[in-house]
Scaffold this motif. Structure first.
Motif, PDB file in Angstrom:
ATOM      1  N   VAL A 310     -46.773  -6.236  -5.118  1.00 27.77           N
ATOM      2  CA  VAL A 310     -45.782  -5.830  -4.116  1.00 27.77           C
ATOM      3  C   VAL A 310     -44.645  -5.039  -4.753  1.00 27.77           C
ATOM      4  O   VAL A 310     -43.917  -4.334  -4.054  1.00 27.77           O
ATOM      5  CB  VAL A 310     -45.215  -7.063  -3.378  1.00 27.77           C
ATOM      6  CG1 VAL A 310     -46.319  -7.793  -2.651  1.00 27.77           C
ATOM      7  CG2 VAL A 310     -44.499  -8.003  -4.330  1.00 27.77           C
ATOM      8  N   ASP A 312     -43.042  -2.096  -6.258  1.00 29.79           N
ATOM      9  CA  ASP A 312     -43.372  -0.675  -6.101  1.00 29.79           C
ATOM     10  C   ASP A 312     -43.445   0.001  -7.472  1.00 29.79           C
ATOM     11  O   ASP A 312     -42.454   0.077  -8.192  1.00 29.79           O
ATOM     12  CB  ASP A 312     -42.308  -0.002  -5.226  1.00 29.79           C
ATOM     13  CG  ASP A 312     -42.745   1.390  -4.812  1.00 29.79           C
ATOM     14  OD1 ASP A 312     -43.908   1.719  -5.069  1.00 29.79           O
ATOM     15  OD2 ASP A 312     -41.925   2.125  -4.237  1.00 29.79           O
ATOM     16  N   ALA A 499     -36.383   1.645  -4.160  1.00 29.30           N
ATOM     17  CA  ALA A 499     -36.038   0.259  -4.506  1.00 29.30           C
ATOM     18  C   ALA A 499     -35.553   0.202  -5.944  1.00 29.30           C
ATOM     19  O   ALA A 499     -36.135   0.824  -6.844  1.00 29.30           O
ATOM     20  CB  ALA A 499     -37.256  -0.650  -4.332  1.00 29.30           C
ATOM     21  N   ASP A 530     -29.648  -6.995  -1.192  1.00 29.73           N
ATOM     22  CA  ASP A 530     -31.029  -6.778  -1.626  1.00 29.73           C
ATOM     23  C   ASP A 530     -31.628  -8.070  -2.170  1.00 29.73           C
ATOM     24  O   ASP A 530     -30.955  -8.858  -2.836  1.00 29.73           O
ATOM     25  CB  ASP A 530     -31.088  -5.695  -2.710  1.00 29.73           C
ATOM     26  CG  ASP A 530     -30.986  -4.296  -2.131  1.00 29.73           C
ATOM     27  OD1 ASP A 530     -31.094  -4.174  -0.902  1.00 29.73           O
ATOM     28  OD2 ASP A 530     -30.784  -3.338  -2.901  1.00 29.73           O
ATOM     29  N   VAL A 579     -37.537  -6.436  -4.020  1.00 34.40           N
ATOM     30  CA  VAL A 579     -38.731  -6.615  -3.185  1.00 34.40           C
ATOM     31  C   VAL A 579     -38.302  -6.715  -1.724  1.00 34.40           C
ATOM     32  O   VAL A 579     -37.114  -6.751  -1.400  1.00 34.40           O
ATOM     33  CB  VAL A 579     -39.523  -7.866  -3.613  1.00 34.40           C
ATOM     34  CG1 VAL A 579     -40.101  -7.677  -4.999  1.00 34.40           C
ATOM     35  CG2 VAL A 579     -38.657  -9.112  -3.566  1.00 34.40           C
ATOM     36  N   LYS A 580     -39.290  -6.785  -0.818  1.00 33.28           N
ATOM     37  CA  LYS A 580     -38.998  -6.705   0.609  1.00 33.28           C
ATOM     38  C   LYS A 580     -38.517  -8.023   1.190  1.00 33.28           C
ATOM     39  O   LYS A 580     -37.644  -8.043   2.051  1.00 33.28           O
ATOM     40  CB  LYS A 580     -40.251  -6.232   1.357  1.00 33.28           C
ATOM     41  CG  LYS A 580     -40.657  -4.807   1.003  1.00 33.28           C
ATOM     42  CD  LYS A 580     -41.899  -4.393   1.763  1.00 33.28           C
ATOM     43  CE  LYS A 580     -42.316  -2.963   1.399  1.00 33.28           C
ATOM     44  NZ  LYS A 580     -43.557  -2.553   2.099  1.00 33.28           N
ATOM     45  N   SER A 581     -39.120  -9.154   0.781  1.00 33.16           N
ATOM     46  CA  SER A 581     -38.783 -10.435   1.410  1.00 33.16           C
ATOM     47  C   SER A 581     -38.533 -11.489   0.350  1.00 33.16           C
ATOM     48  O   SER A 581     -38.978 -11.369  -0.802  1.00 33.16           O
ATOM     49  CB  SER A 581     -39.917 -10.884   2.333  1.00 33.16           C
ATOM     50  OG  SER A 581     -41.078 -11.182   1.586  1.00 33.16           O
ATOM     51  N   GLN A 584     -41.823 -13.118  -0.945  1.00 26.36           N
ATOM     52  CA  GLN A 584     -42.481 -12.399  -2.037  1.00 26.36           C
ATOM     53  C   GLN A 584     -41.772 -12.657  -3.360  1.00 26.36           C
ATOM     54  O   GLN A 584     -42.430 -12.889  -4.385  1.00 26.36           O
ATOM     55  CB  GLN A 584     -42.481 -10.899  -1.736  1.00 26.36           C
ATOM     56  CG  GLN A 584     -43.403 -10.484  -0.601  1.00 26.36           C
ATOM     57  CD  GLN A 584     -43.317  -8.997  -0.318  1.00 26.36           C
ATOM     58  OE1 GLN A 584     -42.390  -8.323  -0.761  1.00 26.36           O
ATOM     59  NE2 GLN A 584     -44.266  -8.479   0.443  1.00 26.36           N
TER      60      GLN A 584
END
Length: 826
Positions: A310, A312, A499, A530, A579-581, A584
């Motif tokens: 996940v 990037d 990111a 973030d 990361v997004k969440s 994760q």
């Protein structure tokens, strides 16, 4: 009462002599019993022998009349008998009434259960009839819709409205037929909400009429089955094919969950394939793949490390890259003026905050030059214990400024800095500092650098060199120009619109703010809020603080900031990724922590039994000095641990029981007490409970602010564990001329001291043909008949050995003394 032949009969007082009595028992049973009454013979005083009297057991017999009761029975006895008889009658009446009430209650319960069973059966029939009617109605509507569709296809002007009126009378008629039945059932008490009768104790204890009640889902499934049955067949559901992610090993229940199949079906399939497993057992990926394909799903093979996918890792496009400030690392030998040079550039007095004028941590600062260029500086410590920290500083930097004192030339740590810069393939600028001192010799510095393959421009090389003075400020502008020129050559760019990714320069546990990491952002922009993962830790950016102590909302490429909001203290040098969440981030951090534990366990278990035994045997002969280290930041703790590992030799070593960041706590004191270790605090202090516990348990806590002092004290303590070196000093030789046997003493050697002195307190060895055959001490040393302490060379004496008598003429006695020399670690 018994008759003459011994059979028991029932007696009825005041009744006929014989007759029938009807007895009632439980469960409605009755029995006719023949009753016979016999009168008891009463002998009255003064009556003739053998005369029979009237019975004295009648209830109406007066107690106080002695003429009407049996002889020999007193008034009190007669009264007791009458009371017992009355009580027996009352008990019989109560039992009979109780039996009658129980029989009536049982009959009512049987009647109620029959009614409830009938009502339940009636409701079930009505539900089935309603479901059947509903199914018929739906089937009729479907047929009418099909017919209407066919008519519409055949005729241009269809009339679909006619189908609806036909259905209405039939549906109304069915509703009228079903209504009286439901009403009748409710009137008879068949409805669950309107039960007749009271709630009995048996009913309440048994949990109601049926015990466990069916759920709403079960009722719906039952109605669905009834509807399908009424329609004349089962409706096959369409199979849903799923992509099942399959790791290297999976639990059976989890496999069933990912396939959305019943666990029992999966276990059955495994048993059909010869694997007797339960739902809680783990199966390998190959077996699970066979089961997934058997159920018709698709297999997607994954590994535990896929959680990091996940993050990037996309390469930035050329059009997205924008210029960024260069990151400059100041390196050099200790006390060559690195921090002072940076202070002169940024007009701040950072050096005053460091203990002993020595930089203990990596500092990150941004400086804006007169020309408007922004430079990010990393100030690494120059002490040898911080080699690893300096190495990390070199790998995140763009340009290295090598500071060399003009009066001290190239030193060992200067060479280390050169090697780090070359290993990181980073361009170097030499700043020859302290040029204002009278002993300064910049040309000597250039010559020394030449020996380490650093060729400056003044000697026709490609490495820029600038003569500066941090005290007077001379040459600072030239140094900044050289840095700007080098940065222009490098064409440093980064994508700020992605990111964020950065490196942890330093990490510490702040009492008020929690874990704090100094991060140098390398790509992207780090925003407040973030979610990120860094090493084995994760968190959400709660606050960003720049090098001036101001809170900022975001940090772009090449900007150093302090990040707050971590769940733990990361290692210096860890990479930060956004990361997004949070899920994760937590998953990645847990995977990395698990992998690190497995790696440590594998390193410990990767030795054979023979190696373990050999190591244990070696450890028996090695003395250990256990210590416990607490520091203010992660880099300092790591550097101290590395310095401790270098202290010692084959006999003594220092073992760090625990190292951490933050104040000294009560648990640290408890660990130190259990191991008999001192607690070393570097720029931290013990809290109040820890101090009280240390006083009670006699645990030594030492505080340091300069790493030199800490290392020197530990080295001195470890030296105390070294055994003193024993050296022998030969002080004389004696030759045995004669051997005498003395009563009470044994064999005595008549000797001549040929060299040096013979002392009684010294050690002796007996040499025969230059071979040592005995080593020990003297029992006696006599000169003539007197006991003496020493005998000079050329004199004769008598010697006797302790517990040894195998002496012969011609043997040589070697006399020596032992002295202990205290040893120290290098």
């Amino acid at each position: 009462m018994s008759d003459n032949d011994g059979k028991k009969t029932l007696g009825v007082r005041g009744g006929p002599r014989s007759g029938n009595v009807k007895q009632s028992f439980s469960h409605g049973r009755t029995k006719n019993v023949v009753v016979e009454t016999k009168r008891k013979r009463i002998v009255k005083p003064g009556a003739k022998h053998g005369a029979a009297g009237a019975s004295g057991n009648k209830p109406n017999t007066p107690v106080g009349d002695p003429s009407k009761r049996p002889a020999g029975i007193s008034d009190s006895e007669m009264e007791r008998r009458m009371k017992a008889l009355q009580a027996a009658k009352e008990r019989e009446a109560e039992e009979a009434a109780k039996r009658a009430a129980e029989e009536k209650a049982r009959e009512e319960e049987r009647q109620r259960r029959r009614e409830e069973a009938e009502a339940k059966e009636r409701e079930q029939r009505e539900a089935e009839e309603r479901a059947k009617a509903k199914a018929e109605e739906e089937e009729r509507k479907r047929r009418e819709a099909e017919e209407a569709a066919q008519k519409a296809a055949a005729a241009p002007a269809p009339e679909p409205e006619r189908a609806a009126p036909k259905a209405a009378p039939r549906k109304e008629k069915e509703r009228e037929q079903q209504q009286p039945r439901g009403g009748k059932g409710r009137g008879r008490g068949g409805d669950d909400g309107r039960r007749s009768g009271k709630l009995t104790l048996n009913q309440a204890l048994s949990g109601g009429e049926g015990g466990r009640q069916k759920s709403m889902a079960a009722m719906k499934r039952k109605q669905e089955r009834a509807r399908q049955k009424a329609m004349g067949g089962t409706e096959q559901r369409e199979k849903v094919v799923r992509d099942v992610q399959l790791p290297e090993a999976i639990v059976v229940s989890e496999l069933a969950n990912r396939m959305a199949e019943r666990v029992g079906d999966v276990v059955k399939a495994l048993m059909n394939n010869g694997m007797m497993v339960t739902q809680n057992q783990t199966i390998d990926a190959d077996t699970a793949e066979l089961i997934i394909e058997e159920f018709g799903h698709k297999v997607v093979r994954v590994s535990d490390s896929d959680v990091e996918d996940v993050i990037d890792q996309v390469e930035d496009k050329e059009e997205d890259l924008k210029p960024r400030p260069p990151v400059i690392t100041i390196m050099g030998h200790v006390d060559h003026g690195k921090t002072s040079l940076l202070d002169a550039i940024r007009d701040a007095k950072v050096v005053s905050g460091e203990a002993g004028g020595i930089t203990q941590h990596i500092g990150a600062y941004q400086v804006t030059t007169d020309s408007g260029s922004v430079l990010s500086f990393l100030d690494t410590p120059g002490h040898a214990a911080f080699t690893s920290m300096r190495s990390r500083g070199a790998h995140v930097t763009d340009i290295v400024v090598l500071v060399v004192a003009a009066d001290d030339a190239v030193m060992p740590q200067t060479i280390e800095a050169i090697n780090h810069a070359k290993a990181a393939e980073v361009p170097m600028i030499v700043a020859i500092n302290k040029c204002d001192l009278p002993a300064a010799d910049p040309d000597q510095v250039r010559a020394d650098l030449l020996r380490h393959e650093v060729i400056v421009e003044a000697m026709s090389g490609d490495v820029q060199d600038v003569e500066v003075s941090a005290v007077t400020g001379d040459g600072l502008d030239e140094l900044l120009e050289a840095i700007a020129l080098q940065a222009e050559i490098l064409e440093l760019k980064a994508n700020p619109d992605r990111a964020a990714e950065g490196a942890v320069i330093e990490a510490q546990l702040d009492v008020g703010r929690g874990p704090v990491a100094t991060v140098l952002v390398q790509r992207g922009t780090l925003h407040q809020g973030d979610i990120f993962v860094v090493g084995e830790q994760y968190g959400k950016v709660r606050a960003l603080i720049n090098d001036r102590g101001e809170r900022v909302k975001e940090a772009g490429p090449s900007v150093p900031v302090e990040v707050l909001g971590l769940n733990g203290t990361p290692e210096a040098g860890d990479v930060l990724n956004v990361v997004k969440s949070e899920g994760q981030a937590r998953e990645i951090a847990e995977y990395r922590e698990k992998a690190a534990k497995e790696k440590r366990a594998a390193a410990g278990a990767g030795t054979s039994l023979e190696q373990l035994l050999a190591k244990a045997k070696e450890d028996e002969n090695v003395k250990e000095l256990p210590v416990l280290v607490k520091a203010d930041v992660q880099g300092s703790a790591e550097a101290i641990v590395q310095a401790m590992e270098k202290i010692g030799n084959d006999e003594v070593r220092v073992r760090v029981l625990h190292s951490g960041v933050g104040a000294i706590t009560e648990s640290d004191v408890g660990l130190a007490e259990a191991s008999g270790a001192p607690v070393l605090g570097f720029n931290v202090r013990a809290n109040a409970p820890a101090r009280n516990s240390a006083n009670q348990k006699s645990v030594e806590i030492r505080y340091y602010s300069v790493i030199y002092d800490l290392v020197d004290d530990v080295k001195a303590a470890a030296s105390g564990l070294l055994g003193a070196e024993i050296r022998e000093k030969f002080i004389g030789y004696a030759e045995i001329r004669e051997v005498f046997k003395v009563t009470g003493v044994g064999k005595v050697a008549g000797c001549l001291v040929t060299e040096g002195i013979a002392r009684r307190s010294a050690g002796v060895r007996l040499l025969r043909d230059d071979v040592v055959i005995h080593e020990g001490t003297l029992k006696t040393l006599k000169r003539f008949k007197d006991e003496v302490s020493e005998v000079q060379s050329g004199q004769e004496c008598g010697m006797a050995f302790e517990n040894y008598e195998d002496i012969r003429p011609g043997d040589v006695i070697e006399i020596f003394e032992r002295e202990e020399i205290e040893r120290k670690l290098d």
